[in-house]
Design a protein around this motif. Structure first.
Motif, PDB file in Angstrom:
ATOM      1  N   VAL A   1      10.643   2.996 -16.152  1.00  0.00           N
ATOM      2  CA  VAL A   1      10.667   3.160 -14.703  1.00  0.00           C
ATOM      3  C   VAL A   1      10.152   1.874 -14.069  1.00  0.00           C
ATOM      4  O   VAL A   1       8.963   1.599 -14.070  1.00  0.00           O
ATOM      5  CB  VAL A   1       9.793   4.356 -14.282  1.00  0.00           C
ATOM      6  N   ASP A   2      11.044   1.081 -13.569  1.00  0.00           N
ATOM      7  CA  ASP A   2      10.646  -0.226 -13.054  1.00  0.00           C
ATOM      8  C   ASP A   2      11.666  -0.721 -12.049  1.00  0.00           C
ATOM      9  O   ASP A   2      12.780  -1.097 -12.405  1.00  0.00           O
ATOM     10  CB  ASP A   2      10.518  -1.212 -14.228  1.00  0.00           C
ATOM     11  N   TRP A   3      11.325  -0.676 -10.785  1.00  0.00           N
ATOM     12  CA  TRP A   3      12.204  -1.286  -9.787  1.00  0.00           C
ATOM     13  C   TRP A   3      11.488  -2.409  -9.048  1.00  0.00           C
ATOM     14  O   TRP A   3      12.015  -2.991  -8.136  1.00  0.00           O
ATOM     15  CB  TRP A   3      12.753  -0.247  -8.813  1.00  0.00           C
ATOM     16  N   VAL A   4      10.252  -2.711  -9.476  1.00  0.00           N
ATOM     17  CA  VAL A   4       9.514  -3.800  -8.848  1.00  0.00           C
ATOM     18  C   VAL A   4       9.874  -5.131  -9.494  1.00  0.00           C
ATOM     19  O   VAL A   4      10.092  -6.129  -8.798  1.00  0.00           O
ATOM     20  CB  VAL A   4       7.989  -3.531  -8.930  1.00  0.00           C
ATOM     21  N   THR A   5       9.970  -5.153 -10.841  1.00  0.00           N
ATOM     22  CA  THR A   5      10.278  -6.402 -11.542  1.00  0.00           C
ATOM     23  C   THR A   5      11.604  -7.031 -11.086  1.00  0.00           C
ATOM     24  O   THR A   5      11.646  -8.236 -10.827  1.00  0.00           O
ATOM     25  CB  THR A   5      10.286  -6.161 -13.062  1.00  0.00           C
ATOM     26  N   PRO A   6      12.683  -6.248 -10.939  1.00  0.00           N
ATOM     27  CA  PRO A   6      13.921  -6.871 -10.439  1.00  0.00           C
ATOM     28  C   PRO A   6      13.729  -7.553  -9.088  1.00  0.00           C
ATOM     29  O   PRO A   6      14.284  -8.610  -8.824  1.00  0.00           O
ATOM     30  CB  PRO A   6      14.892  -5.687 -10.327  1.00  0.00           C
ATOM     31  N   PHE A   7      12.917  -6.936  -8.227  1.00  0.00           N
ATOM     32  CA  PHE A   7      12.641  -7.528  -6.918  1.00  0.00           C
ATOM     33  C   PHE A   7      11.914  -8.861  -7.077  1.00  0.00           C
ATOM     34  O   PHE A   7      12.240  -9.849  -6.423  1.00  0.00           O
ATOM     35  CB  PHE A   7      11.811  -6.558  -6.078  1.00  0.00           C
ATOM     36  N   GLU A   8      10.935  -8.875  -7.978  1.00  0.00           N
ATOM     37  CA  GLU A   8      10.165 -10.102  -8.178  1.00  0.00           C
ATOM     38  C   GLU A   8      11.057 -11.211  -8.710  1.00  0.00           C
ATOM     39  O   GLU A   8      10.957 -12.367  -8.285  1.00  0.00           O
ATOM     40  CB  GLU A   8       9.011  -9.847  -9.162  1.00  0.00           C
TER      41      GLU A   8
ATOM     42  N   CYS B   1       8.877 -13.174  -5.013  1.00  0.00           N
ATOM     43  CA  CYS B   1       7.691 -12.611  -4.373  1.00  0.00           C
ATOM     44  C   CYS B   1       6.972 -11.722  -5.379  1.00  0.00           C
ATOM     45  O   CYS B   1       7.493 -10.671  -5.765  1.00  0.00           O
ATOM     46  CB  CYS B   1       8.067 -11.758  -3.161  1.00  0.00           C
ATOM     47  N   GLU B   2       5.812 -12.135  -5.772  1.00  0.00           N
ATOM     48  CA  GLU B   2       5.086 -11.356  -6.748  1.00  0.00           C
ATOM     49  C   GLU B   2       4.412 -10.170  -6.055  1.00  0.00           C
ATOM     50  O   GLU B   2       3.734 -10.333  -5.039  1.00  0.00           O
ATOM     51  CB  GLU B   2       4.035 -12.227  -7.437  1.00  0.00           C
ATOM     52  N   VAL B   3       4.609  -8.981  -6.612  1.00  0.00           N
ATOM     53  CA  VAL B   3       4.127  -7.767  -5.948  1.00  0.00           C
ATOM     54  C   VAL B   3       2.770  -7.334  -6.499  1.00  0.00           C
ATOM     55  O   VAL B   3       2.582  -7.240  -7.705  1.00  0.00           O
ATOM     56  CB  VAL B   3       5.132  -6.610  -6.147  1.00  0.00           C
TER      57      VAL B   3
ATOM     58  N   LEU C   1       0.888  -1.162   0.000  1.00  0.00           N
ATOM     59  CA  LEU C   1       0.000   0.000   0.000  1.00  0.00           C
ATOM     60  C   LEU C   1       0.924   1.210   0.000  1.00  0.00           C
ATOM     61  O   LEU C   1       1.703   1.401   0.944  1.00  0.00           O
ATOM     62  CB  LEU C   1      -0.888  -0.021   1.251  1.00  0.00           C
ATOM     63  N   ASN C   2       0.879   2.000  -1.065  1.00  0.00           N
ATOM     64  CA  ASN C   2       1.904   3.039  -1.182  1.00  0.00           C
ATOM     65  C   ASN C   2       1.391   4.332  -1.824  1.00  0.00           C
ATOM     66  O   ASN C   2       0.349   4.344  -2.462  1.00  0.00           O
ATOM     67  CB  ASN C   2       3.076   2.508  -2.010  1.00  0.00           C
ATOM     68  N   TRP C   3       2.181   5.389  -1.625  1.00  0.00           N
ATOM     69  CA  TRP C   3       1.935   6.635  -2.343  1.00  0.00           C
ATOM     70  C   TRP C   3       2.156   6.352  -3.832  1.00  0.00           C
ATOM     71  O   TRP C   3       2.987   5.510  -4.178  1.00  0.00           O
ATOM     72  CB  TRP C   3       2.917   7.719  -1.927  1.00  0.00           C
ATOM     73  N   PRO C   4       1.434   7.041  -4.727  1.00  0.00           N
ATOM     74  CA  PRO C   4       1.670   6.845  -6.161  1.00  0.00           C
ATOM     75  C   PRO C   4       3.139   7.141  -6.478  1.00  0.00           C
ATOM     76  O   PRO C   4       3.715   8.075  -5.930  1.00  0.00           O
ATOM     77  CB  PRO C   4       0.764   7.884  -6.820  1.00  0.00           C
ATOM     78  N   GLY C   5       3.734   6.333  -7.342  1.00  0.00           N
ATOM     79  CA  GLY C   5       5.114   6.575  -7.717  1.00  0.00           C
ATOM     80  C   GLY C   5       6.135   5.897  -6.822  1.00  0.00           C
ATOM     81  O   GLY C   5       7.331   5.999  -7.048  1.00  0.00           O
ATOM     82  N   TYR C   6       5.673   5.213  -5.772  1.00  0.00           N
ATOM     83  CA  TYR C   6       6.612   4.570  -4.853  1.00  0.00           C
ATOM     84  C   TYR C   6       6.929   3.133  -5.230  1.00  0.00           C
ATOM     85  O   TYR C   6       7.916   2.587  -4.781  1.00  0.00           O
ATOM     86  CB  TYR C   6       6.061   4.618  -3.417  1.00  0.00           C
ATOM     87  N   ALA C   7       6.057   2.492  -6.024  1.00  0.00           N
ATOM     88  CA  ALA C   7       6.306   1.098  -6.439  1.00  0.00           C
ATOM     89  C   ALA C   7       5.975   0.972  -7.919  1.00  0.00           C
ATOM     90  O   ALA C   7       4.891   0.552  -8.286  1.00  0.00           O
ATOM     91  CB  ALA C   7       5.457   0.136  -5.601  1.00  0.00           C
ATOM     92  N   GLU C   8       6.922   1.365  -8.761  1.00  0.00           N
ATOM     93  CA  GLU C   8       6.676   1.360 -10.206  1.00  0.00           C
ATOM     94  C   GLU C   8       7.154   0.042 -10.809  1.00  0.00           C
ATOM     95  O   GLU C   8       8.281  -0.390 -10.573  1.00  0.00           O
ATOM     96  CB  GLU C   8       7.404   2.537 -10.866  1.00  0.00           C
ATOM     97  N   ASP C   9       6.265  -0.557 -11.608  1.00  0.00           N
ATOM     98  CA  ASP C   9       6.639  -1.833 -12.227  1.00  0.00           C
ATOM     99  C   ASP C   9       6.705  -1.727 -13.746  1.00  0.00           C
ATOM    100  O   ASP C   9       6.649  -2.731 -14.441  1.00  0.00           O
ATOM    101  CB  ASP C   9       5.650  -2.925 -11.833  1.00  0.00           C
ATOM    102  N   GLY C  10       6.824  -0.515 -14.246  1.00  0.00           N
ATOM    103  CA  GLY C  10       6.957  -0.332 -15.684  1.00  0.00           C
ATOM    104  C   GLY C  10       5.640  -0.163 -16.398  1.00  0.00           C
ATOM    105  O   GLY C  10       5.611   0.111 -17.593  1.00  0.00           O
ATOM    106  N   SER C  11       4.525  -0.298 -15.684  1.00  0.00           N
ATOM    107  CA  SER C  11       3.241  -0.180 -16.385  1.00  0.00           C
ATOM    108  C   SER C  11       2.884   1.275 -16.680  1.00  0.00           C
ATOM    109  O   SER C  11       2.161   1.560 -17.621  1.00  0.00           O
ATOM    110  CB  SER C  11       2.131  -0.870 -15.592  1.00  0.00           C
ATOM    111  N   ASN C  12       3.390   2.211 -15.870  1.00  0.00           N
ATOM    112  CA  ASN C  12       3.145   3.627 -16.173  1.00  0.00           C
ATOM    113  C   ASN C  12       4.149   4.153 -17.182  1.00  0.00           C
ATOM    114  O   ASN C  12       3.816   4.941 -18.053  1.00  0.00           O
ATOM    115  CB  ASN C  12       3.224   4.468 -14.900  1.00  0.00           C
ATOM    116  N   ASP C  13       5.384   3.732 -17.020  1.00  0.00           N
ATOM    117  CA  ASP C  13       6.453   4.158 -17.902  1.00  0.00           C
ATOM    118  C   ASP C  13       7.418   2.978 -17.996  1.00  0.00           C
ATOM    119  O   ASP C  13       7.989   2.562 -16.986  1.00  0.00           O
ATOM    120  CB  ASP C  13       7.151   5.393 -17.287  1.00  0.00           C
ATOM    121  N   PRO C  14       7.565   2.404 -19.194  1.00  0.00           N
ATOM    122  CA  PRO C  14       8.381   1.196 -19.334  1.00  0.00           C
ATOM    123  C   PRO C  14       9.813   1.367 -18.825  1.00  0.00           C
ATOM    124  O   PRO C  14      10.468   0.402 -18.466  1.00  0.00           O
ATOM    125  CB  PRO C  14       8.384   0.938 -20.842  1.00  0.00           C
TER     126      PRO C  14
END
Lengths: 304, 393
Positions: free
Chosen positions: B68-75, B80-82, B53-66
């Motif tokens: 900008v993605d730091w969630v996919t590397p974590f997954e 752990c799927e986010v 549960l986050n402020w907008p822009g705090y967990a970007e997975d590339g869906s807003n801007d390809p």
């Protein structure tokens, strides 16, 4: 004989089938038919719309725990008293009603000649084009239009550029900007009912008035105006009610001023005080109900 | 500098919920009624998913801007799927946490202690977070992310509410907030202020220097008399205000067109105005208000191990750099600046402890005075909200 027996056996069965019995029942009881037909939309209107709204307004009589933000359901008139007696709410109410009245007057003043031209002067082709032209702005998002006015009215906007040679300047952001923007936004809602009302004025009446020596203004005042008066009121209800509840335009071009909608908005979003917000929301509701009660006799409500 | 969703405005509203809290710098702590549960001792296997549960822009997975993605590397790293949900205000975050179903929440100073008080978030064993060591010390164990010496999360980004001015019209360059208060007359009609009751704290910060006889120790702990002084100051300011802002895009535009020439701002806005308007920002002598966010773990988290993994990951230099730069704030990880674009850390004064010490991080005022006074009752957030509406009139 054999065929006859089959018939005799079949007919009572089909007569007794559920579907058939149902349709017989419905055809014999028109009221039942009607109530079944209307029940779905009435449940929607009644339960989902009105009851939900009333349920929301009931929170005006509750209080909120300022620490946990939870609503406690103790009945109290505190919120109502605050809203009725608070200087802030009185000032803002007066301001809001003032803006709504101004917007309504401006819109009617602009809509009357346009609607008259559309209904009585323009050729059928031109008429269609004009209706499209009036409807066209409704296809654009409210926000886009409000933000467009924000740039039009800004210090470096087109209005300043136009007015500068005449030694005038843009009103900038503030109440006048709110009035201009709202008047623009609601204009189609005022033109259309007045246009519809004028369409219903028979040309023969205008001709008769002319034949009897009526000049343009007396004809408009004594023949046309009484006929389209309900339509004007109908248009005014739109402009007035929509202005009364608006908060987005005020946010965008209102500068530092606020209207009732903004007070509701901050109390819900910022202060998390739903009861007080509901109490404030009662003000425009009471005002608009008062207005509707006054204009009910004009028959304007049939024109909405 | 990448521009974002209108999010800071939203964080801004953060200043705004109702809570218990304390103050930056002074280090005192007040627990709500929260019972301290024991933090996790060790980590187990990853559960395969985690919900944020986050402020907008705090967990970007590339869906807003390809890009900008730091969630996919974590997954990919953890398995752990986010799933993430963004919220608009601290109140909304608090209500969503109450309904449950989230493992991790990122909260601003006003919401965090309220979440602790309501037992919605659990203590975090920072020994299990490898990247905790890399976090700036001045952000650790502060009043908005710990209670009674127990950590409740890992710090994310932080920033100050600065003073921005048009260099052509506001001369000489201001070094004090007086250009928006006592000396605002020359810019009448072109002054802006942040549209939130929490802005009263900005006035209180100013009064701390200019009316010391009021005895304000903490801008979030105002008794009746001190609040009245702040309200009076803000009412006087009201006549010079062109417009209040809460949507930062709106303020950017107002500075571009010259409708606004001086007022509060965030560094991110100054960055995006670079080249389009002659503006400068300054942290005035009196200091300023600001924010510092914290990633926390829900007390009822279904996926605590993945939650710990996320907290650790988002505080890593790379992820912390990406997230805070995208959002427009200083990172919390000391090594993050190596991964941010040239100059972006300097622009936000990342790691500048002296600079950070001048910031009074947002806290929600409560009746129990945050500065430790017991002889008076302080005004709570409800009173601030009412006062704010009266100021705007």
């Amino acid at each position: 004989m054999a065929t006859r027996t089959t018939d005799a056996a079949d007919t009572p069965r089909s007569r007794n089938s559920a579907a058939r019995r149902g349709s017989v029942l419905l055809s014999r009881h028109p009221r039942l038919r009607l109530s079944l037909l209307l029940s779905a939309p009435l449940v929607w209107l009644g339960l989902v719309y009105i009851v939900a709204l009333i349920a929301l307004l009931i929170t005006a009589f509750w209080t909120v725990d300022s620490f946990t933000g939870e609503i406690s359901q103790d009945w109290t008139l505190d919120n109502i008293i605050t809203v009725v007696t608070g200087a802030l709410y009185q000032t803002v109410t007066v301001r809001t009603v003032g803006v709504a009245v101004l917007v309504t007057i401006i819109d009617i003043a602009i809509a009357l000649p346009i609607a008259f031209y559309m209904a009585k002067v323009a050729s059928p082709r031109m008429q269609r084009l004009l209706v499209v032209a009036v409807l066209l702005p409704l296809w654009a998002s409210y926000l886009v239009k409000a933000y467009a006015w924000r740039s039009v009215l800004s210090q470096e906007g087109i209005l300043q550029w136009l007015l500068e040679p005449f030694g005038l300047s843009t009103p900038g952001y503030g109440l006048s900007a709110v009035v201009i923007t709202l008047a623009y936004l609601w204009l189609p809602y005022v033109i259309l009912p007045i246009y519809a009302g004028l369409e219903r004025v028979p040309d023969s009446l205008l001709e008769a008035s002319a034949d009897l020596g009526g000049k343009t203004w007396p004809t408009l005042r004594l023949v046309v105006l009484p006929i389209i008066w309900p339509a004007i009121i109908a248009g005014s209800i739109f402009a007035f009610a929509l202005s009364l509840g608006d908060y987005i335009t005020v946010n965008i071009v209102g500068g530092a001023s606020q209207m009732l909608g903004n007070l509701v908005y901050t109390n819900v979003g910022t202060a998390n005080n739903l009861p007080l917000a509901a109490a404030i929301a009662l003000i425009p509701i009471v005002i608009i109900f008062g207005y509707l009660a006054v204009v009910r006799r004009t028959g304007a409500l049939n024109n909405l | 500098m990448k521009l974002i969703t209108p999010t800071r405005s939203v964080v801004a509203l953060a200043g705004v919920a109702l809570t218990s809290v304390v103050l930056a710098g002074c280090g005192t702590t007040q627990g709500g009624g929260g019972e301290t549960a024991a933090p996790a001792e060790e980590l187990g296997d990853f559960e395969g998913s985690v919900s944020l549960l986050n402020w907008p822009g705090y967990a970007e997975d590339g869906s807003n801007d390809p890009n900008v993605d730091w969630v996919t590397p974590f997954e990919e790293e953890t398995g752990c799927e986010v799933t993430s949900k963004s919220y608009g205000t601290s109140d909304e975050a608090f209500n969503l946490m109450r309904t449950g179903g989230y493992d991790v929440v990122v909260a601003s100073g006003d919401a965090s202690l309220r979440l602790v008080a309501a037992d919605l978030v659990a203590p975090v064993n920072t020994d299990l977070l490898e990247n905790y060591d890399g976090i700036y010390d001045f952000l650790k164990m502060q009043s908005w992310n710990s209670v009674d010496g127990v950590a409740y999360g890992i710090p994310h980004g932080y920033g100050a509410n600065l003073l921005m001015y048009n260099t052509e019209q506001v001369t000489p360059a201001p070094t004090s907030w007086d250009v928006v208060f006592d000396a605002a007359a020359p810019y009448s009609g072109k002054v802006t202020a942040y549209d939130s009751p929490i802005y009263i704290a900005d006035a209180a910060v100013y009064l701390m220097t200019h009316q010391p006889e009021l005895g304000i120790e903490n801008p979030y702990a105002l008794d009746e008399e001190q609040l009245a002084a702040a309200v009076e100051l803000l009412k006087a300011q009201r006549q010079h205000i062109g417009e209040y802002w809460s949507d930062y895009l709106k303020e950017i535009q107002a500075f571009e067109t010259g409708d606004t020439v001086v007022g509060t701002t965030w560094q991110v806005m100054a960055n995006s105005l670079e080249g389009t308007a002659p503006v400068e920002v300054v942290l005035p002598d009196e200091g300023a208000t600001g924010w510092s966010d914290t990633w926390m773990i829900a007390s009822a988290a279904e996926h605590p191990n993945c939650a710990y993994a996320w907290l650790d990951y988002i505080a890593s230099p790379e992820a912390n750099a990406a997230a805070t730069e995208y959002f427009g704030e200083a990172p919390s990880n000391q090594a993050a600046c190596e991964f941010r674009s040239e100059g972006s850390c300097e622009a936000y004064h990342a790691g500048d402890e002296e600079y950070a010490s001048q910031i009074w991080y947002w806290s929600t005022p409560i009746a129990e005075c945050l500065d430790g006074r017991t002889d008076v009752e302080c005004t709570d957030y409800g009173a601030w909200t009412t006062a704010w509406q009266e100021i705007k009139g």
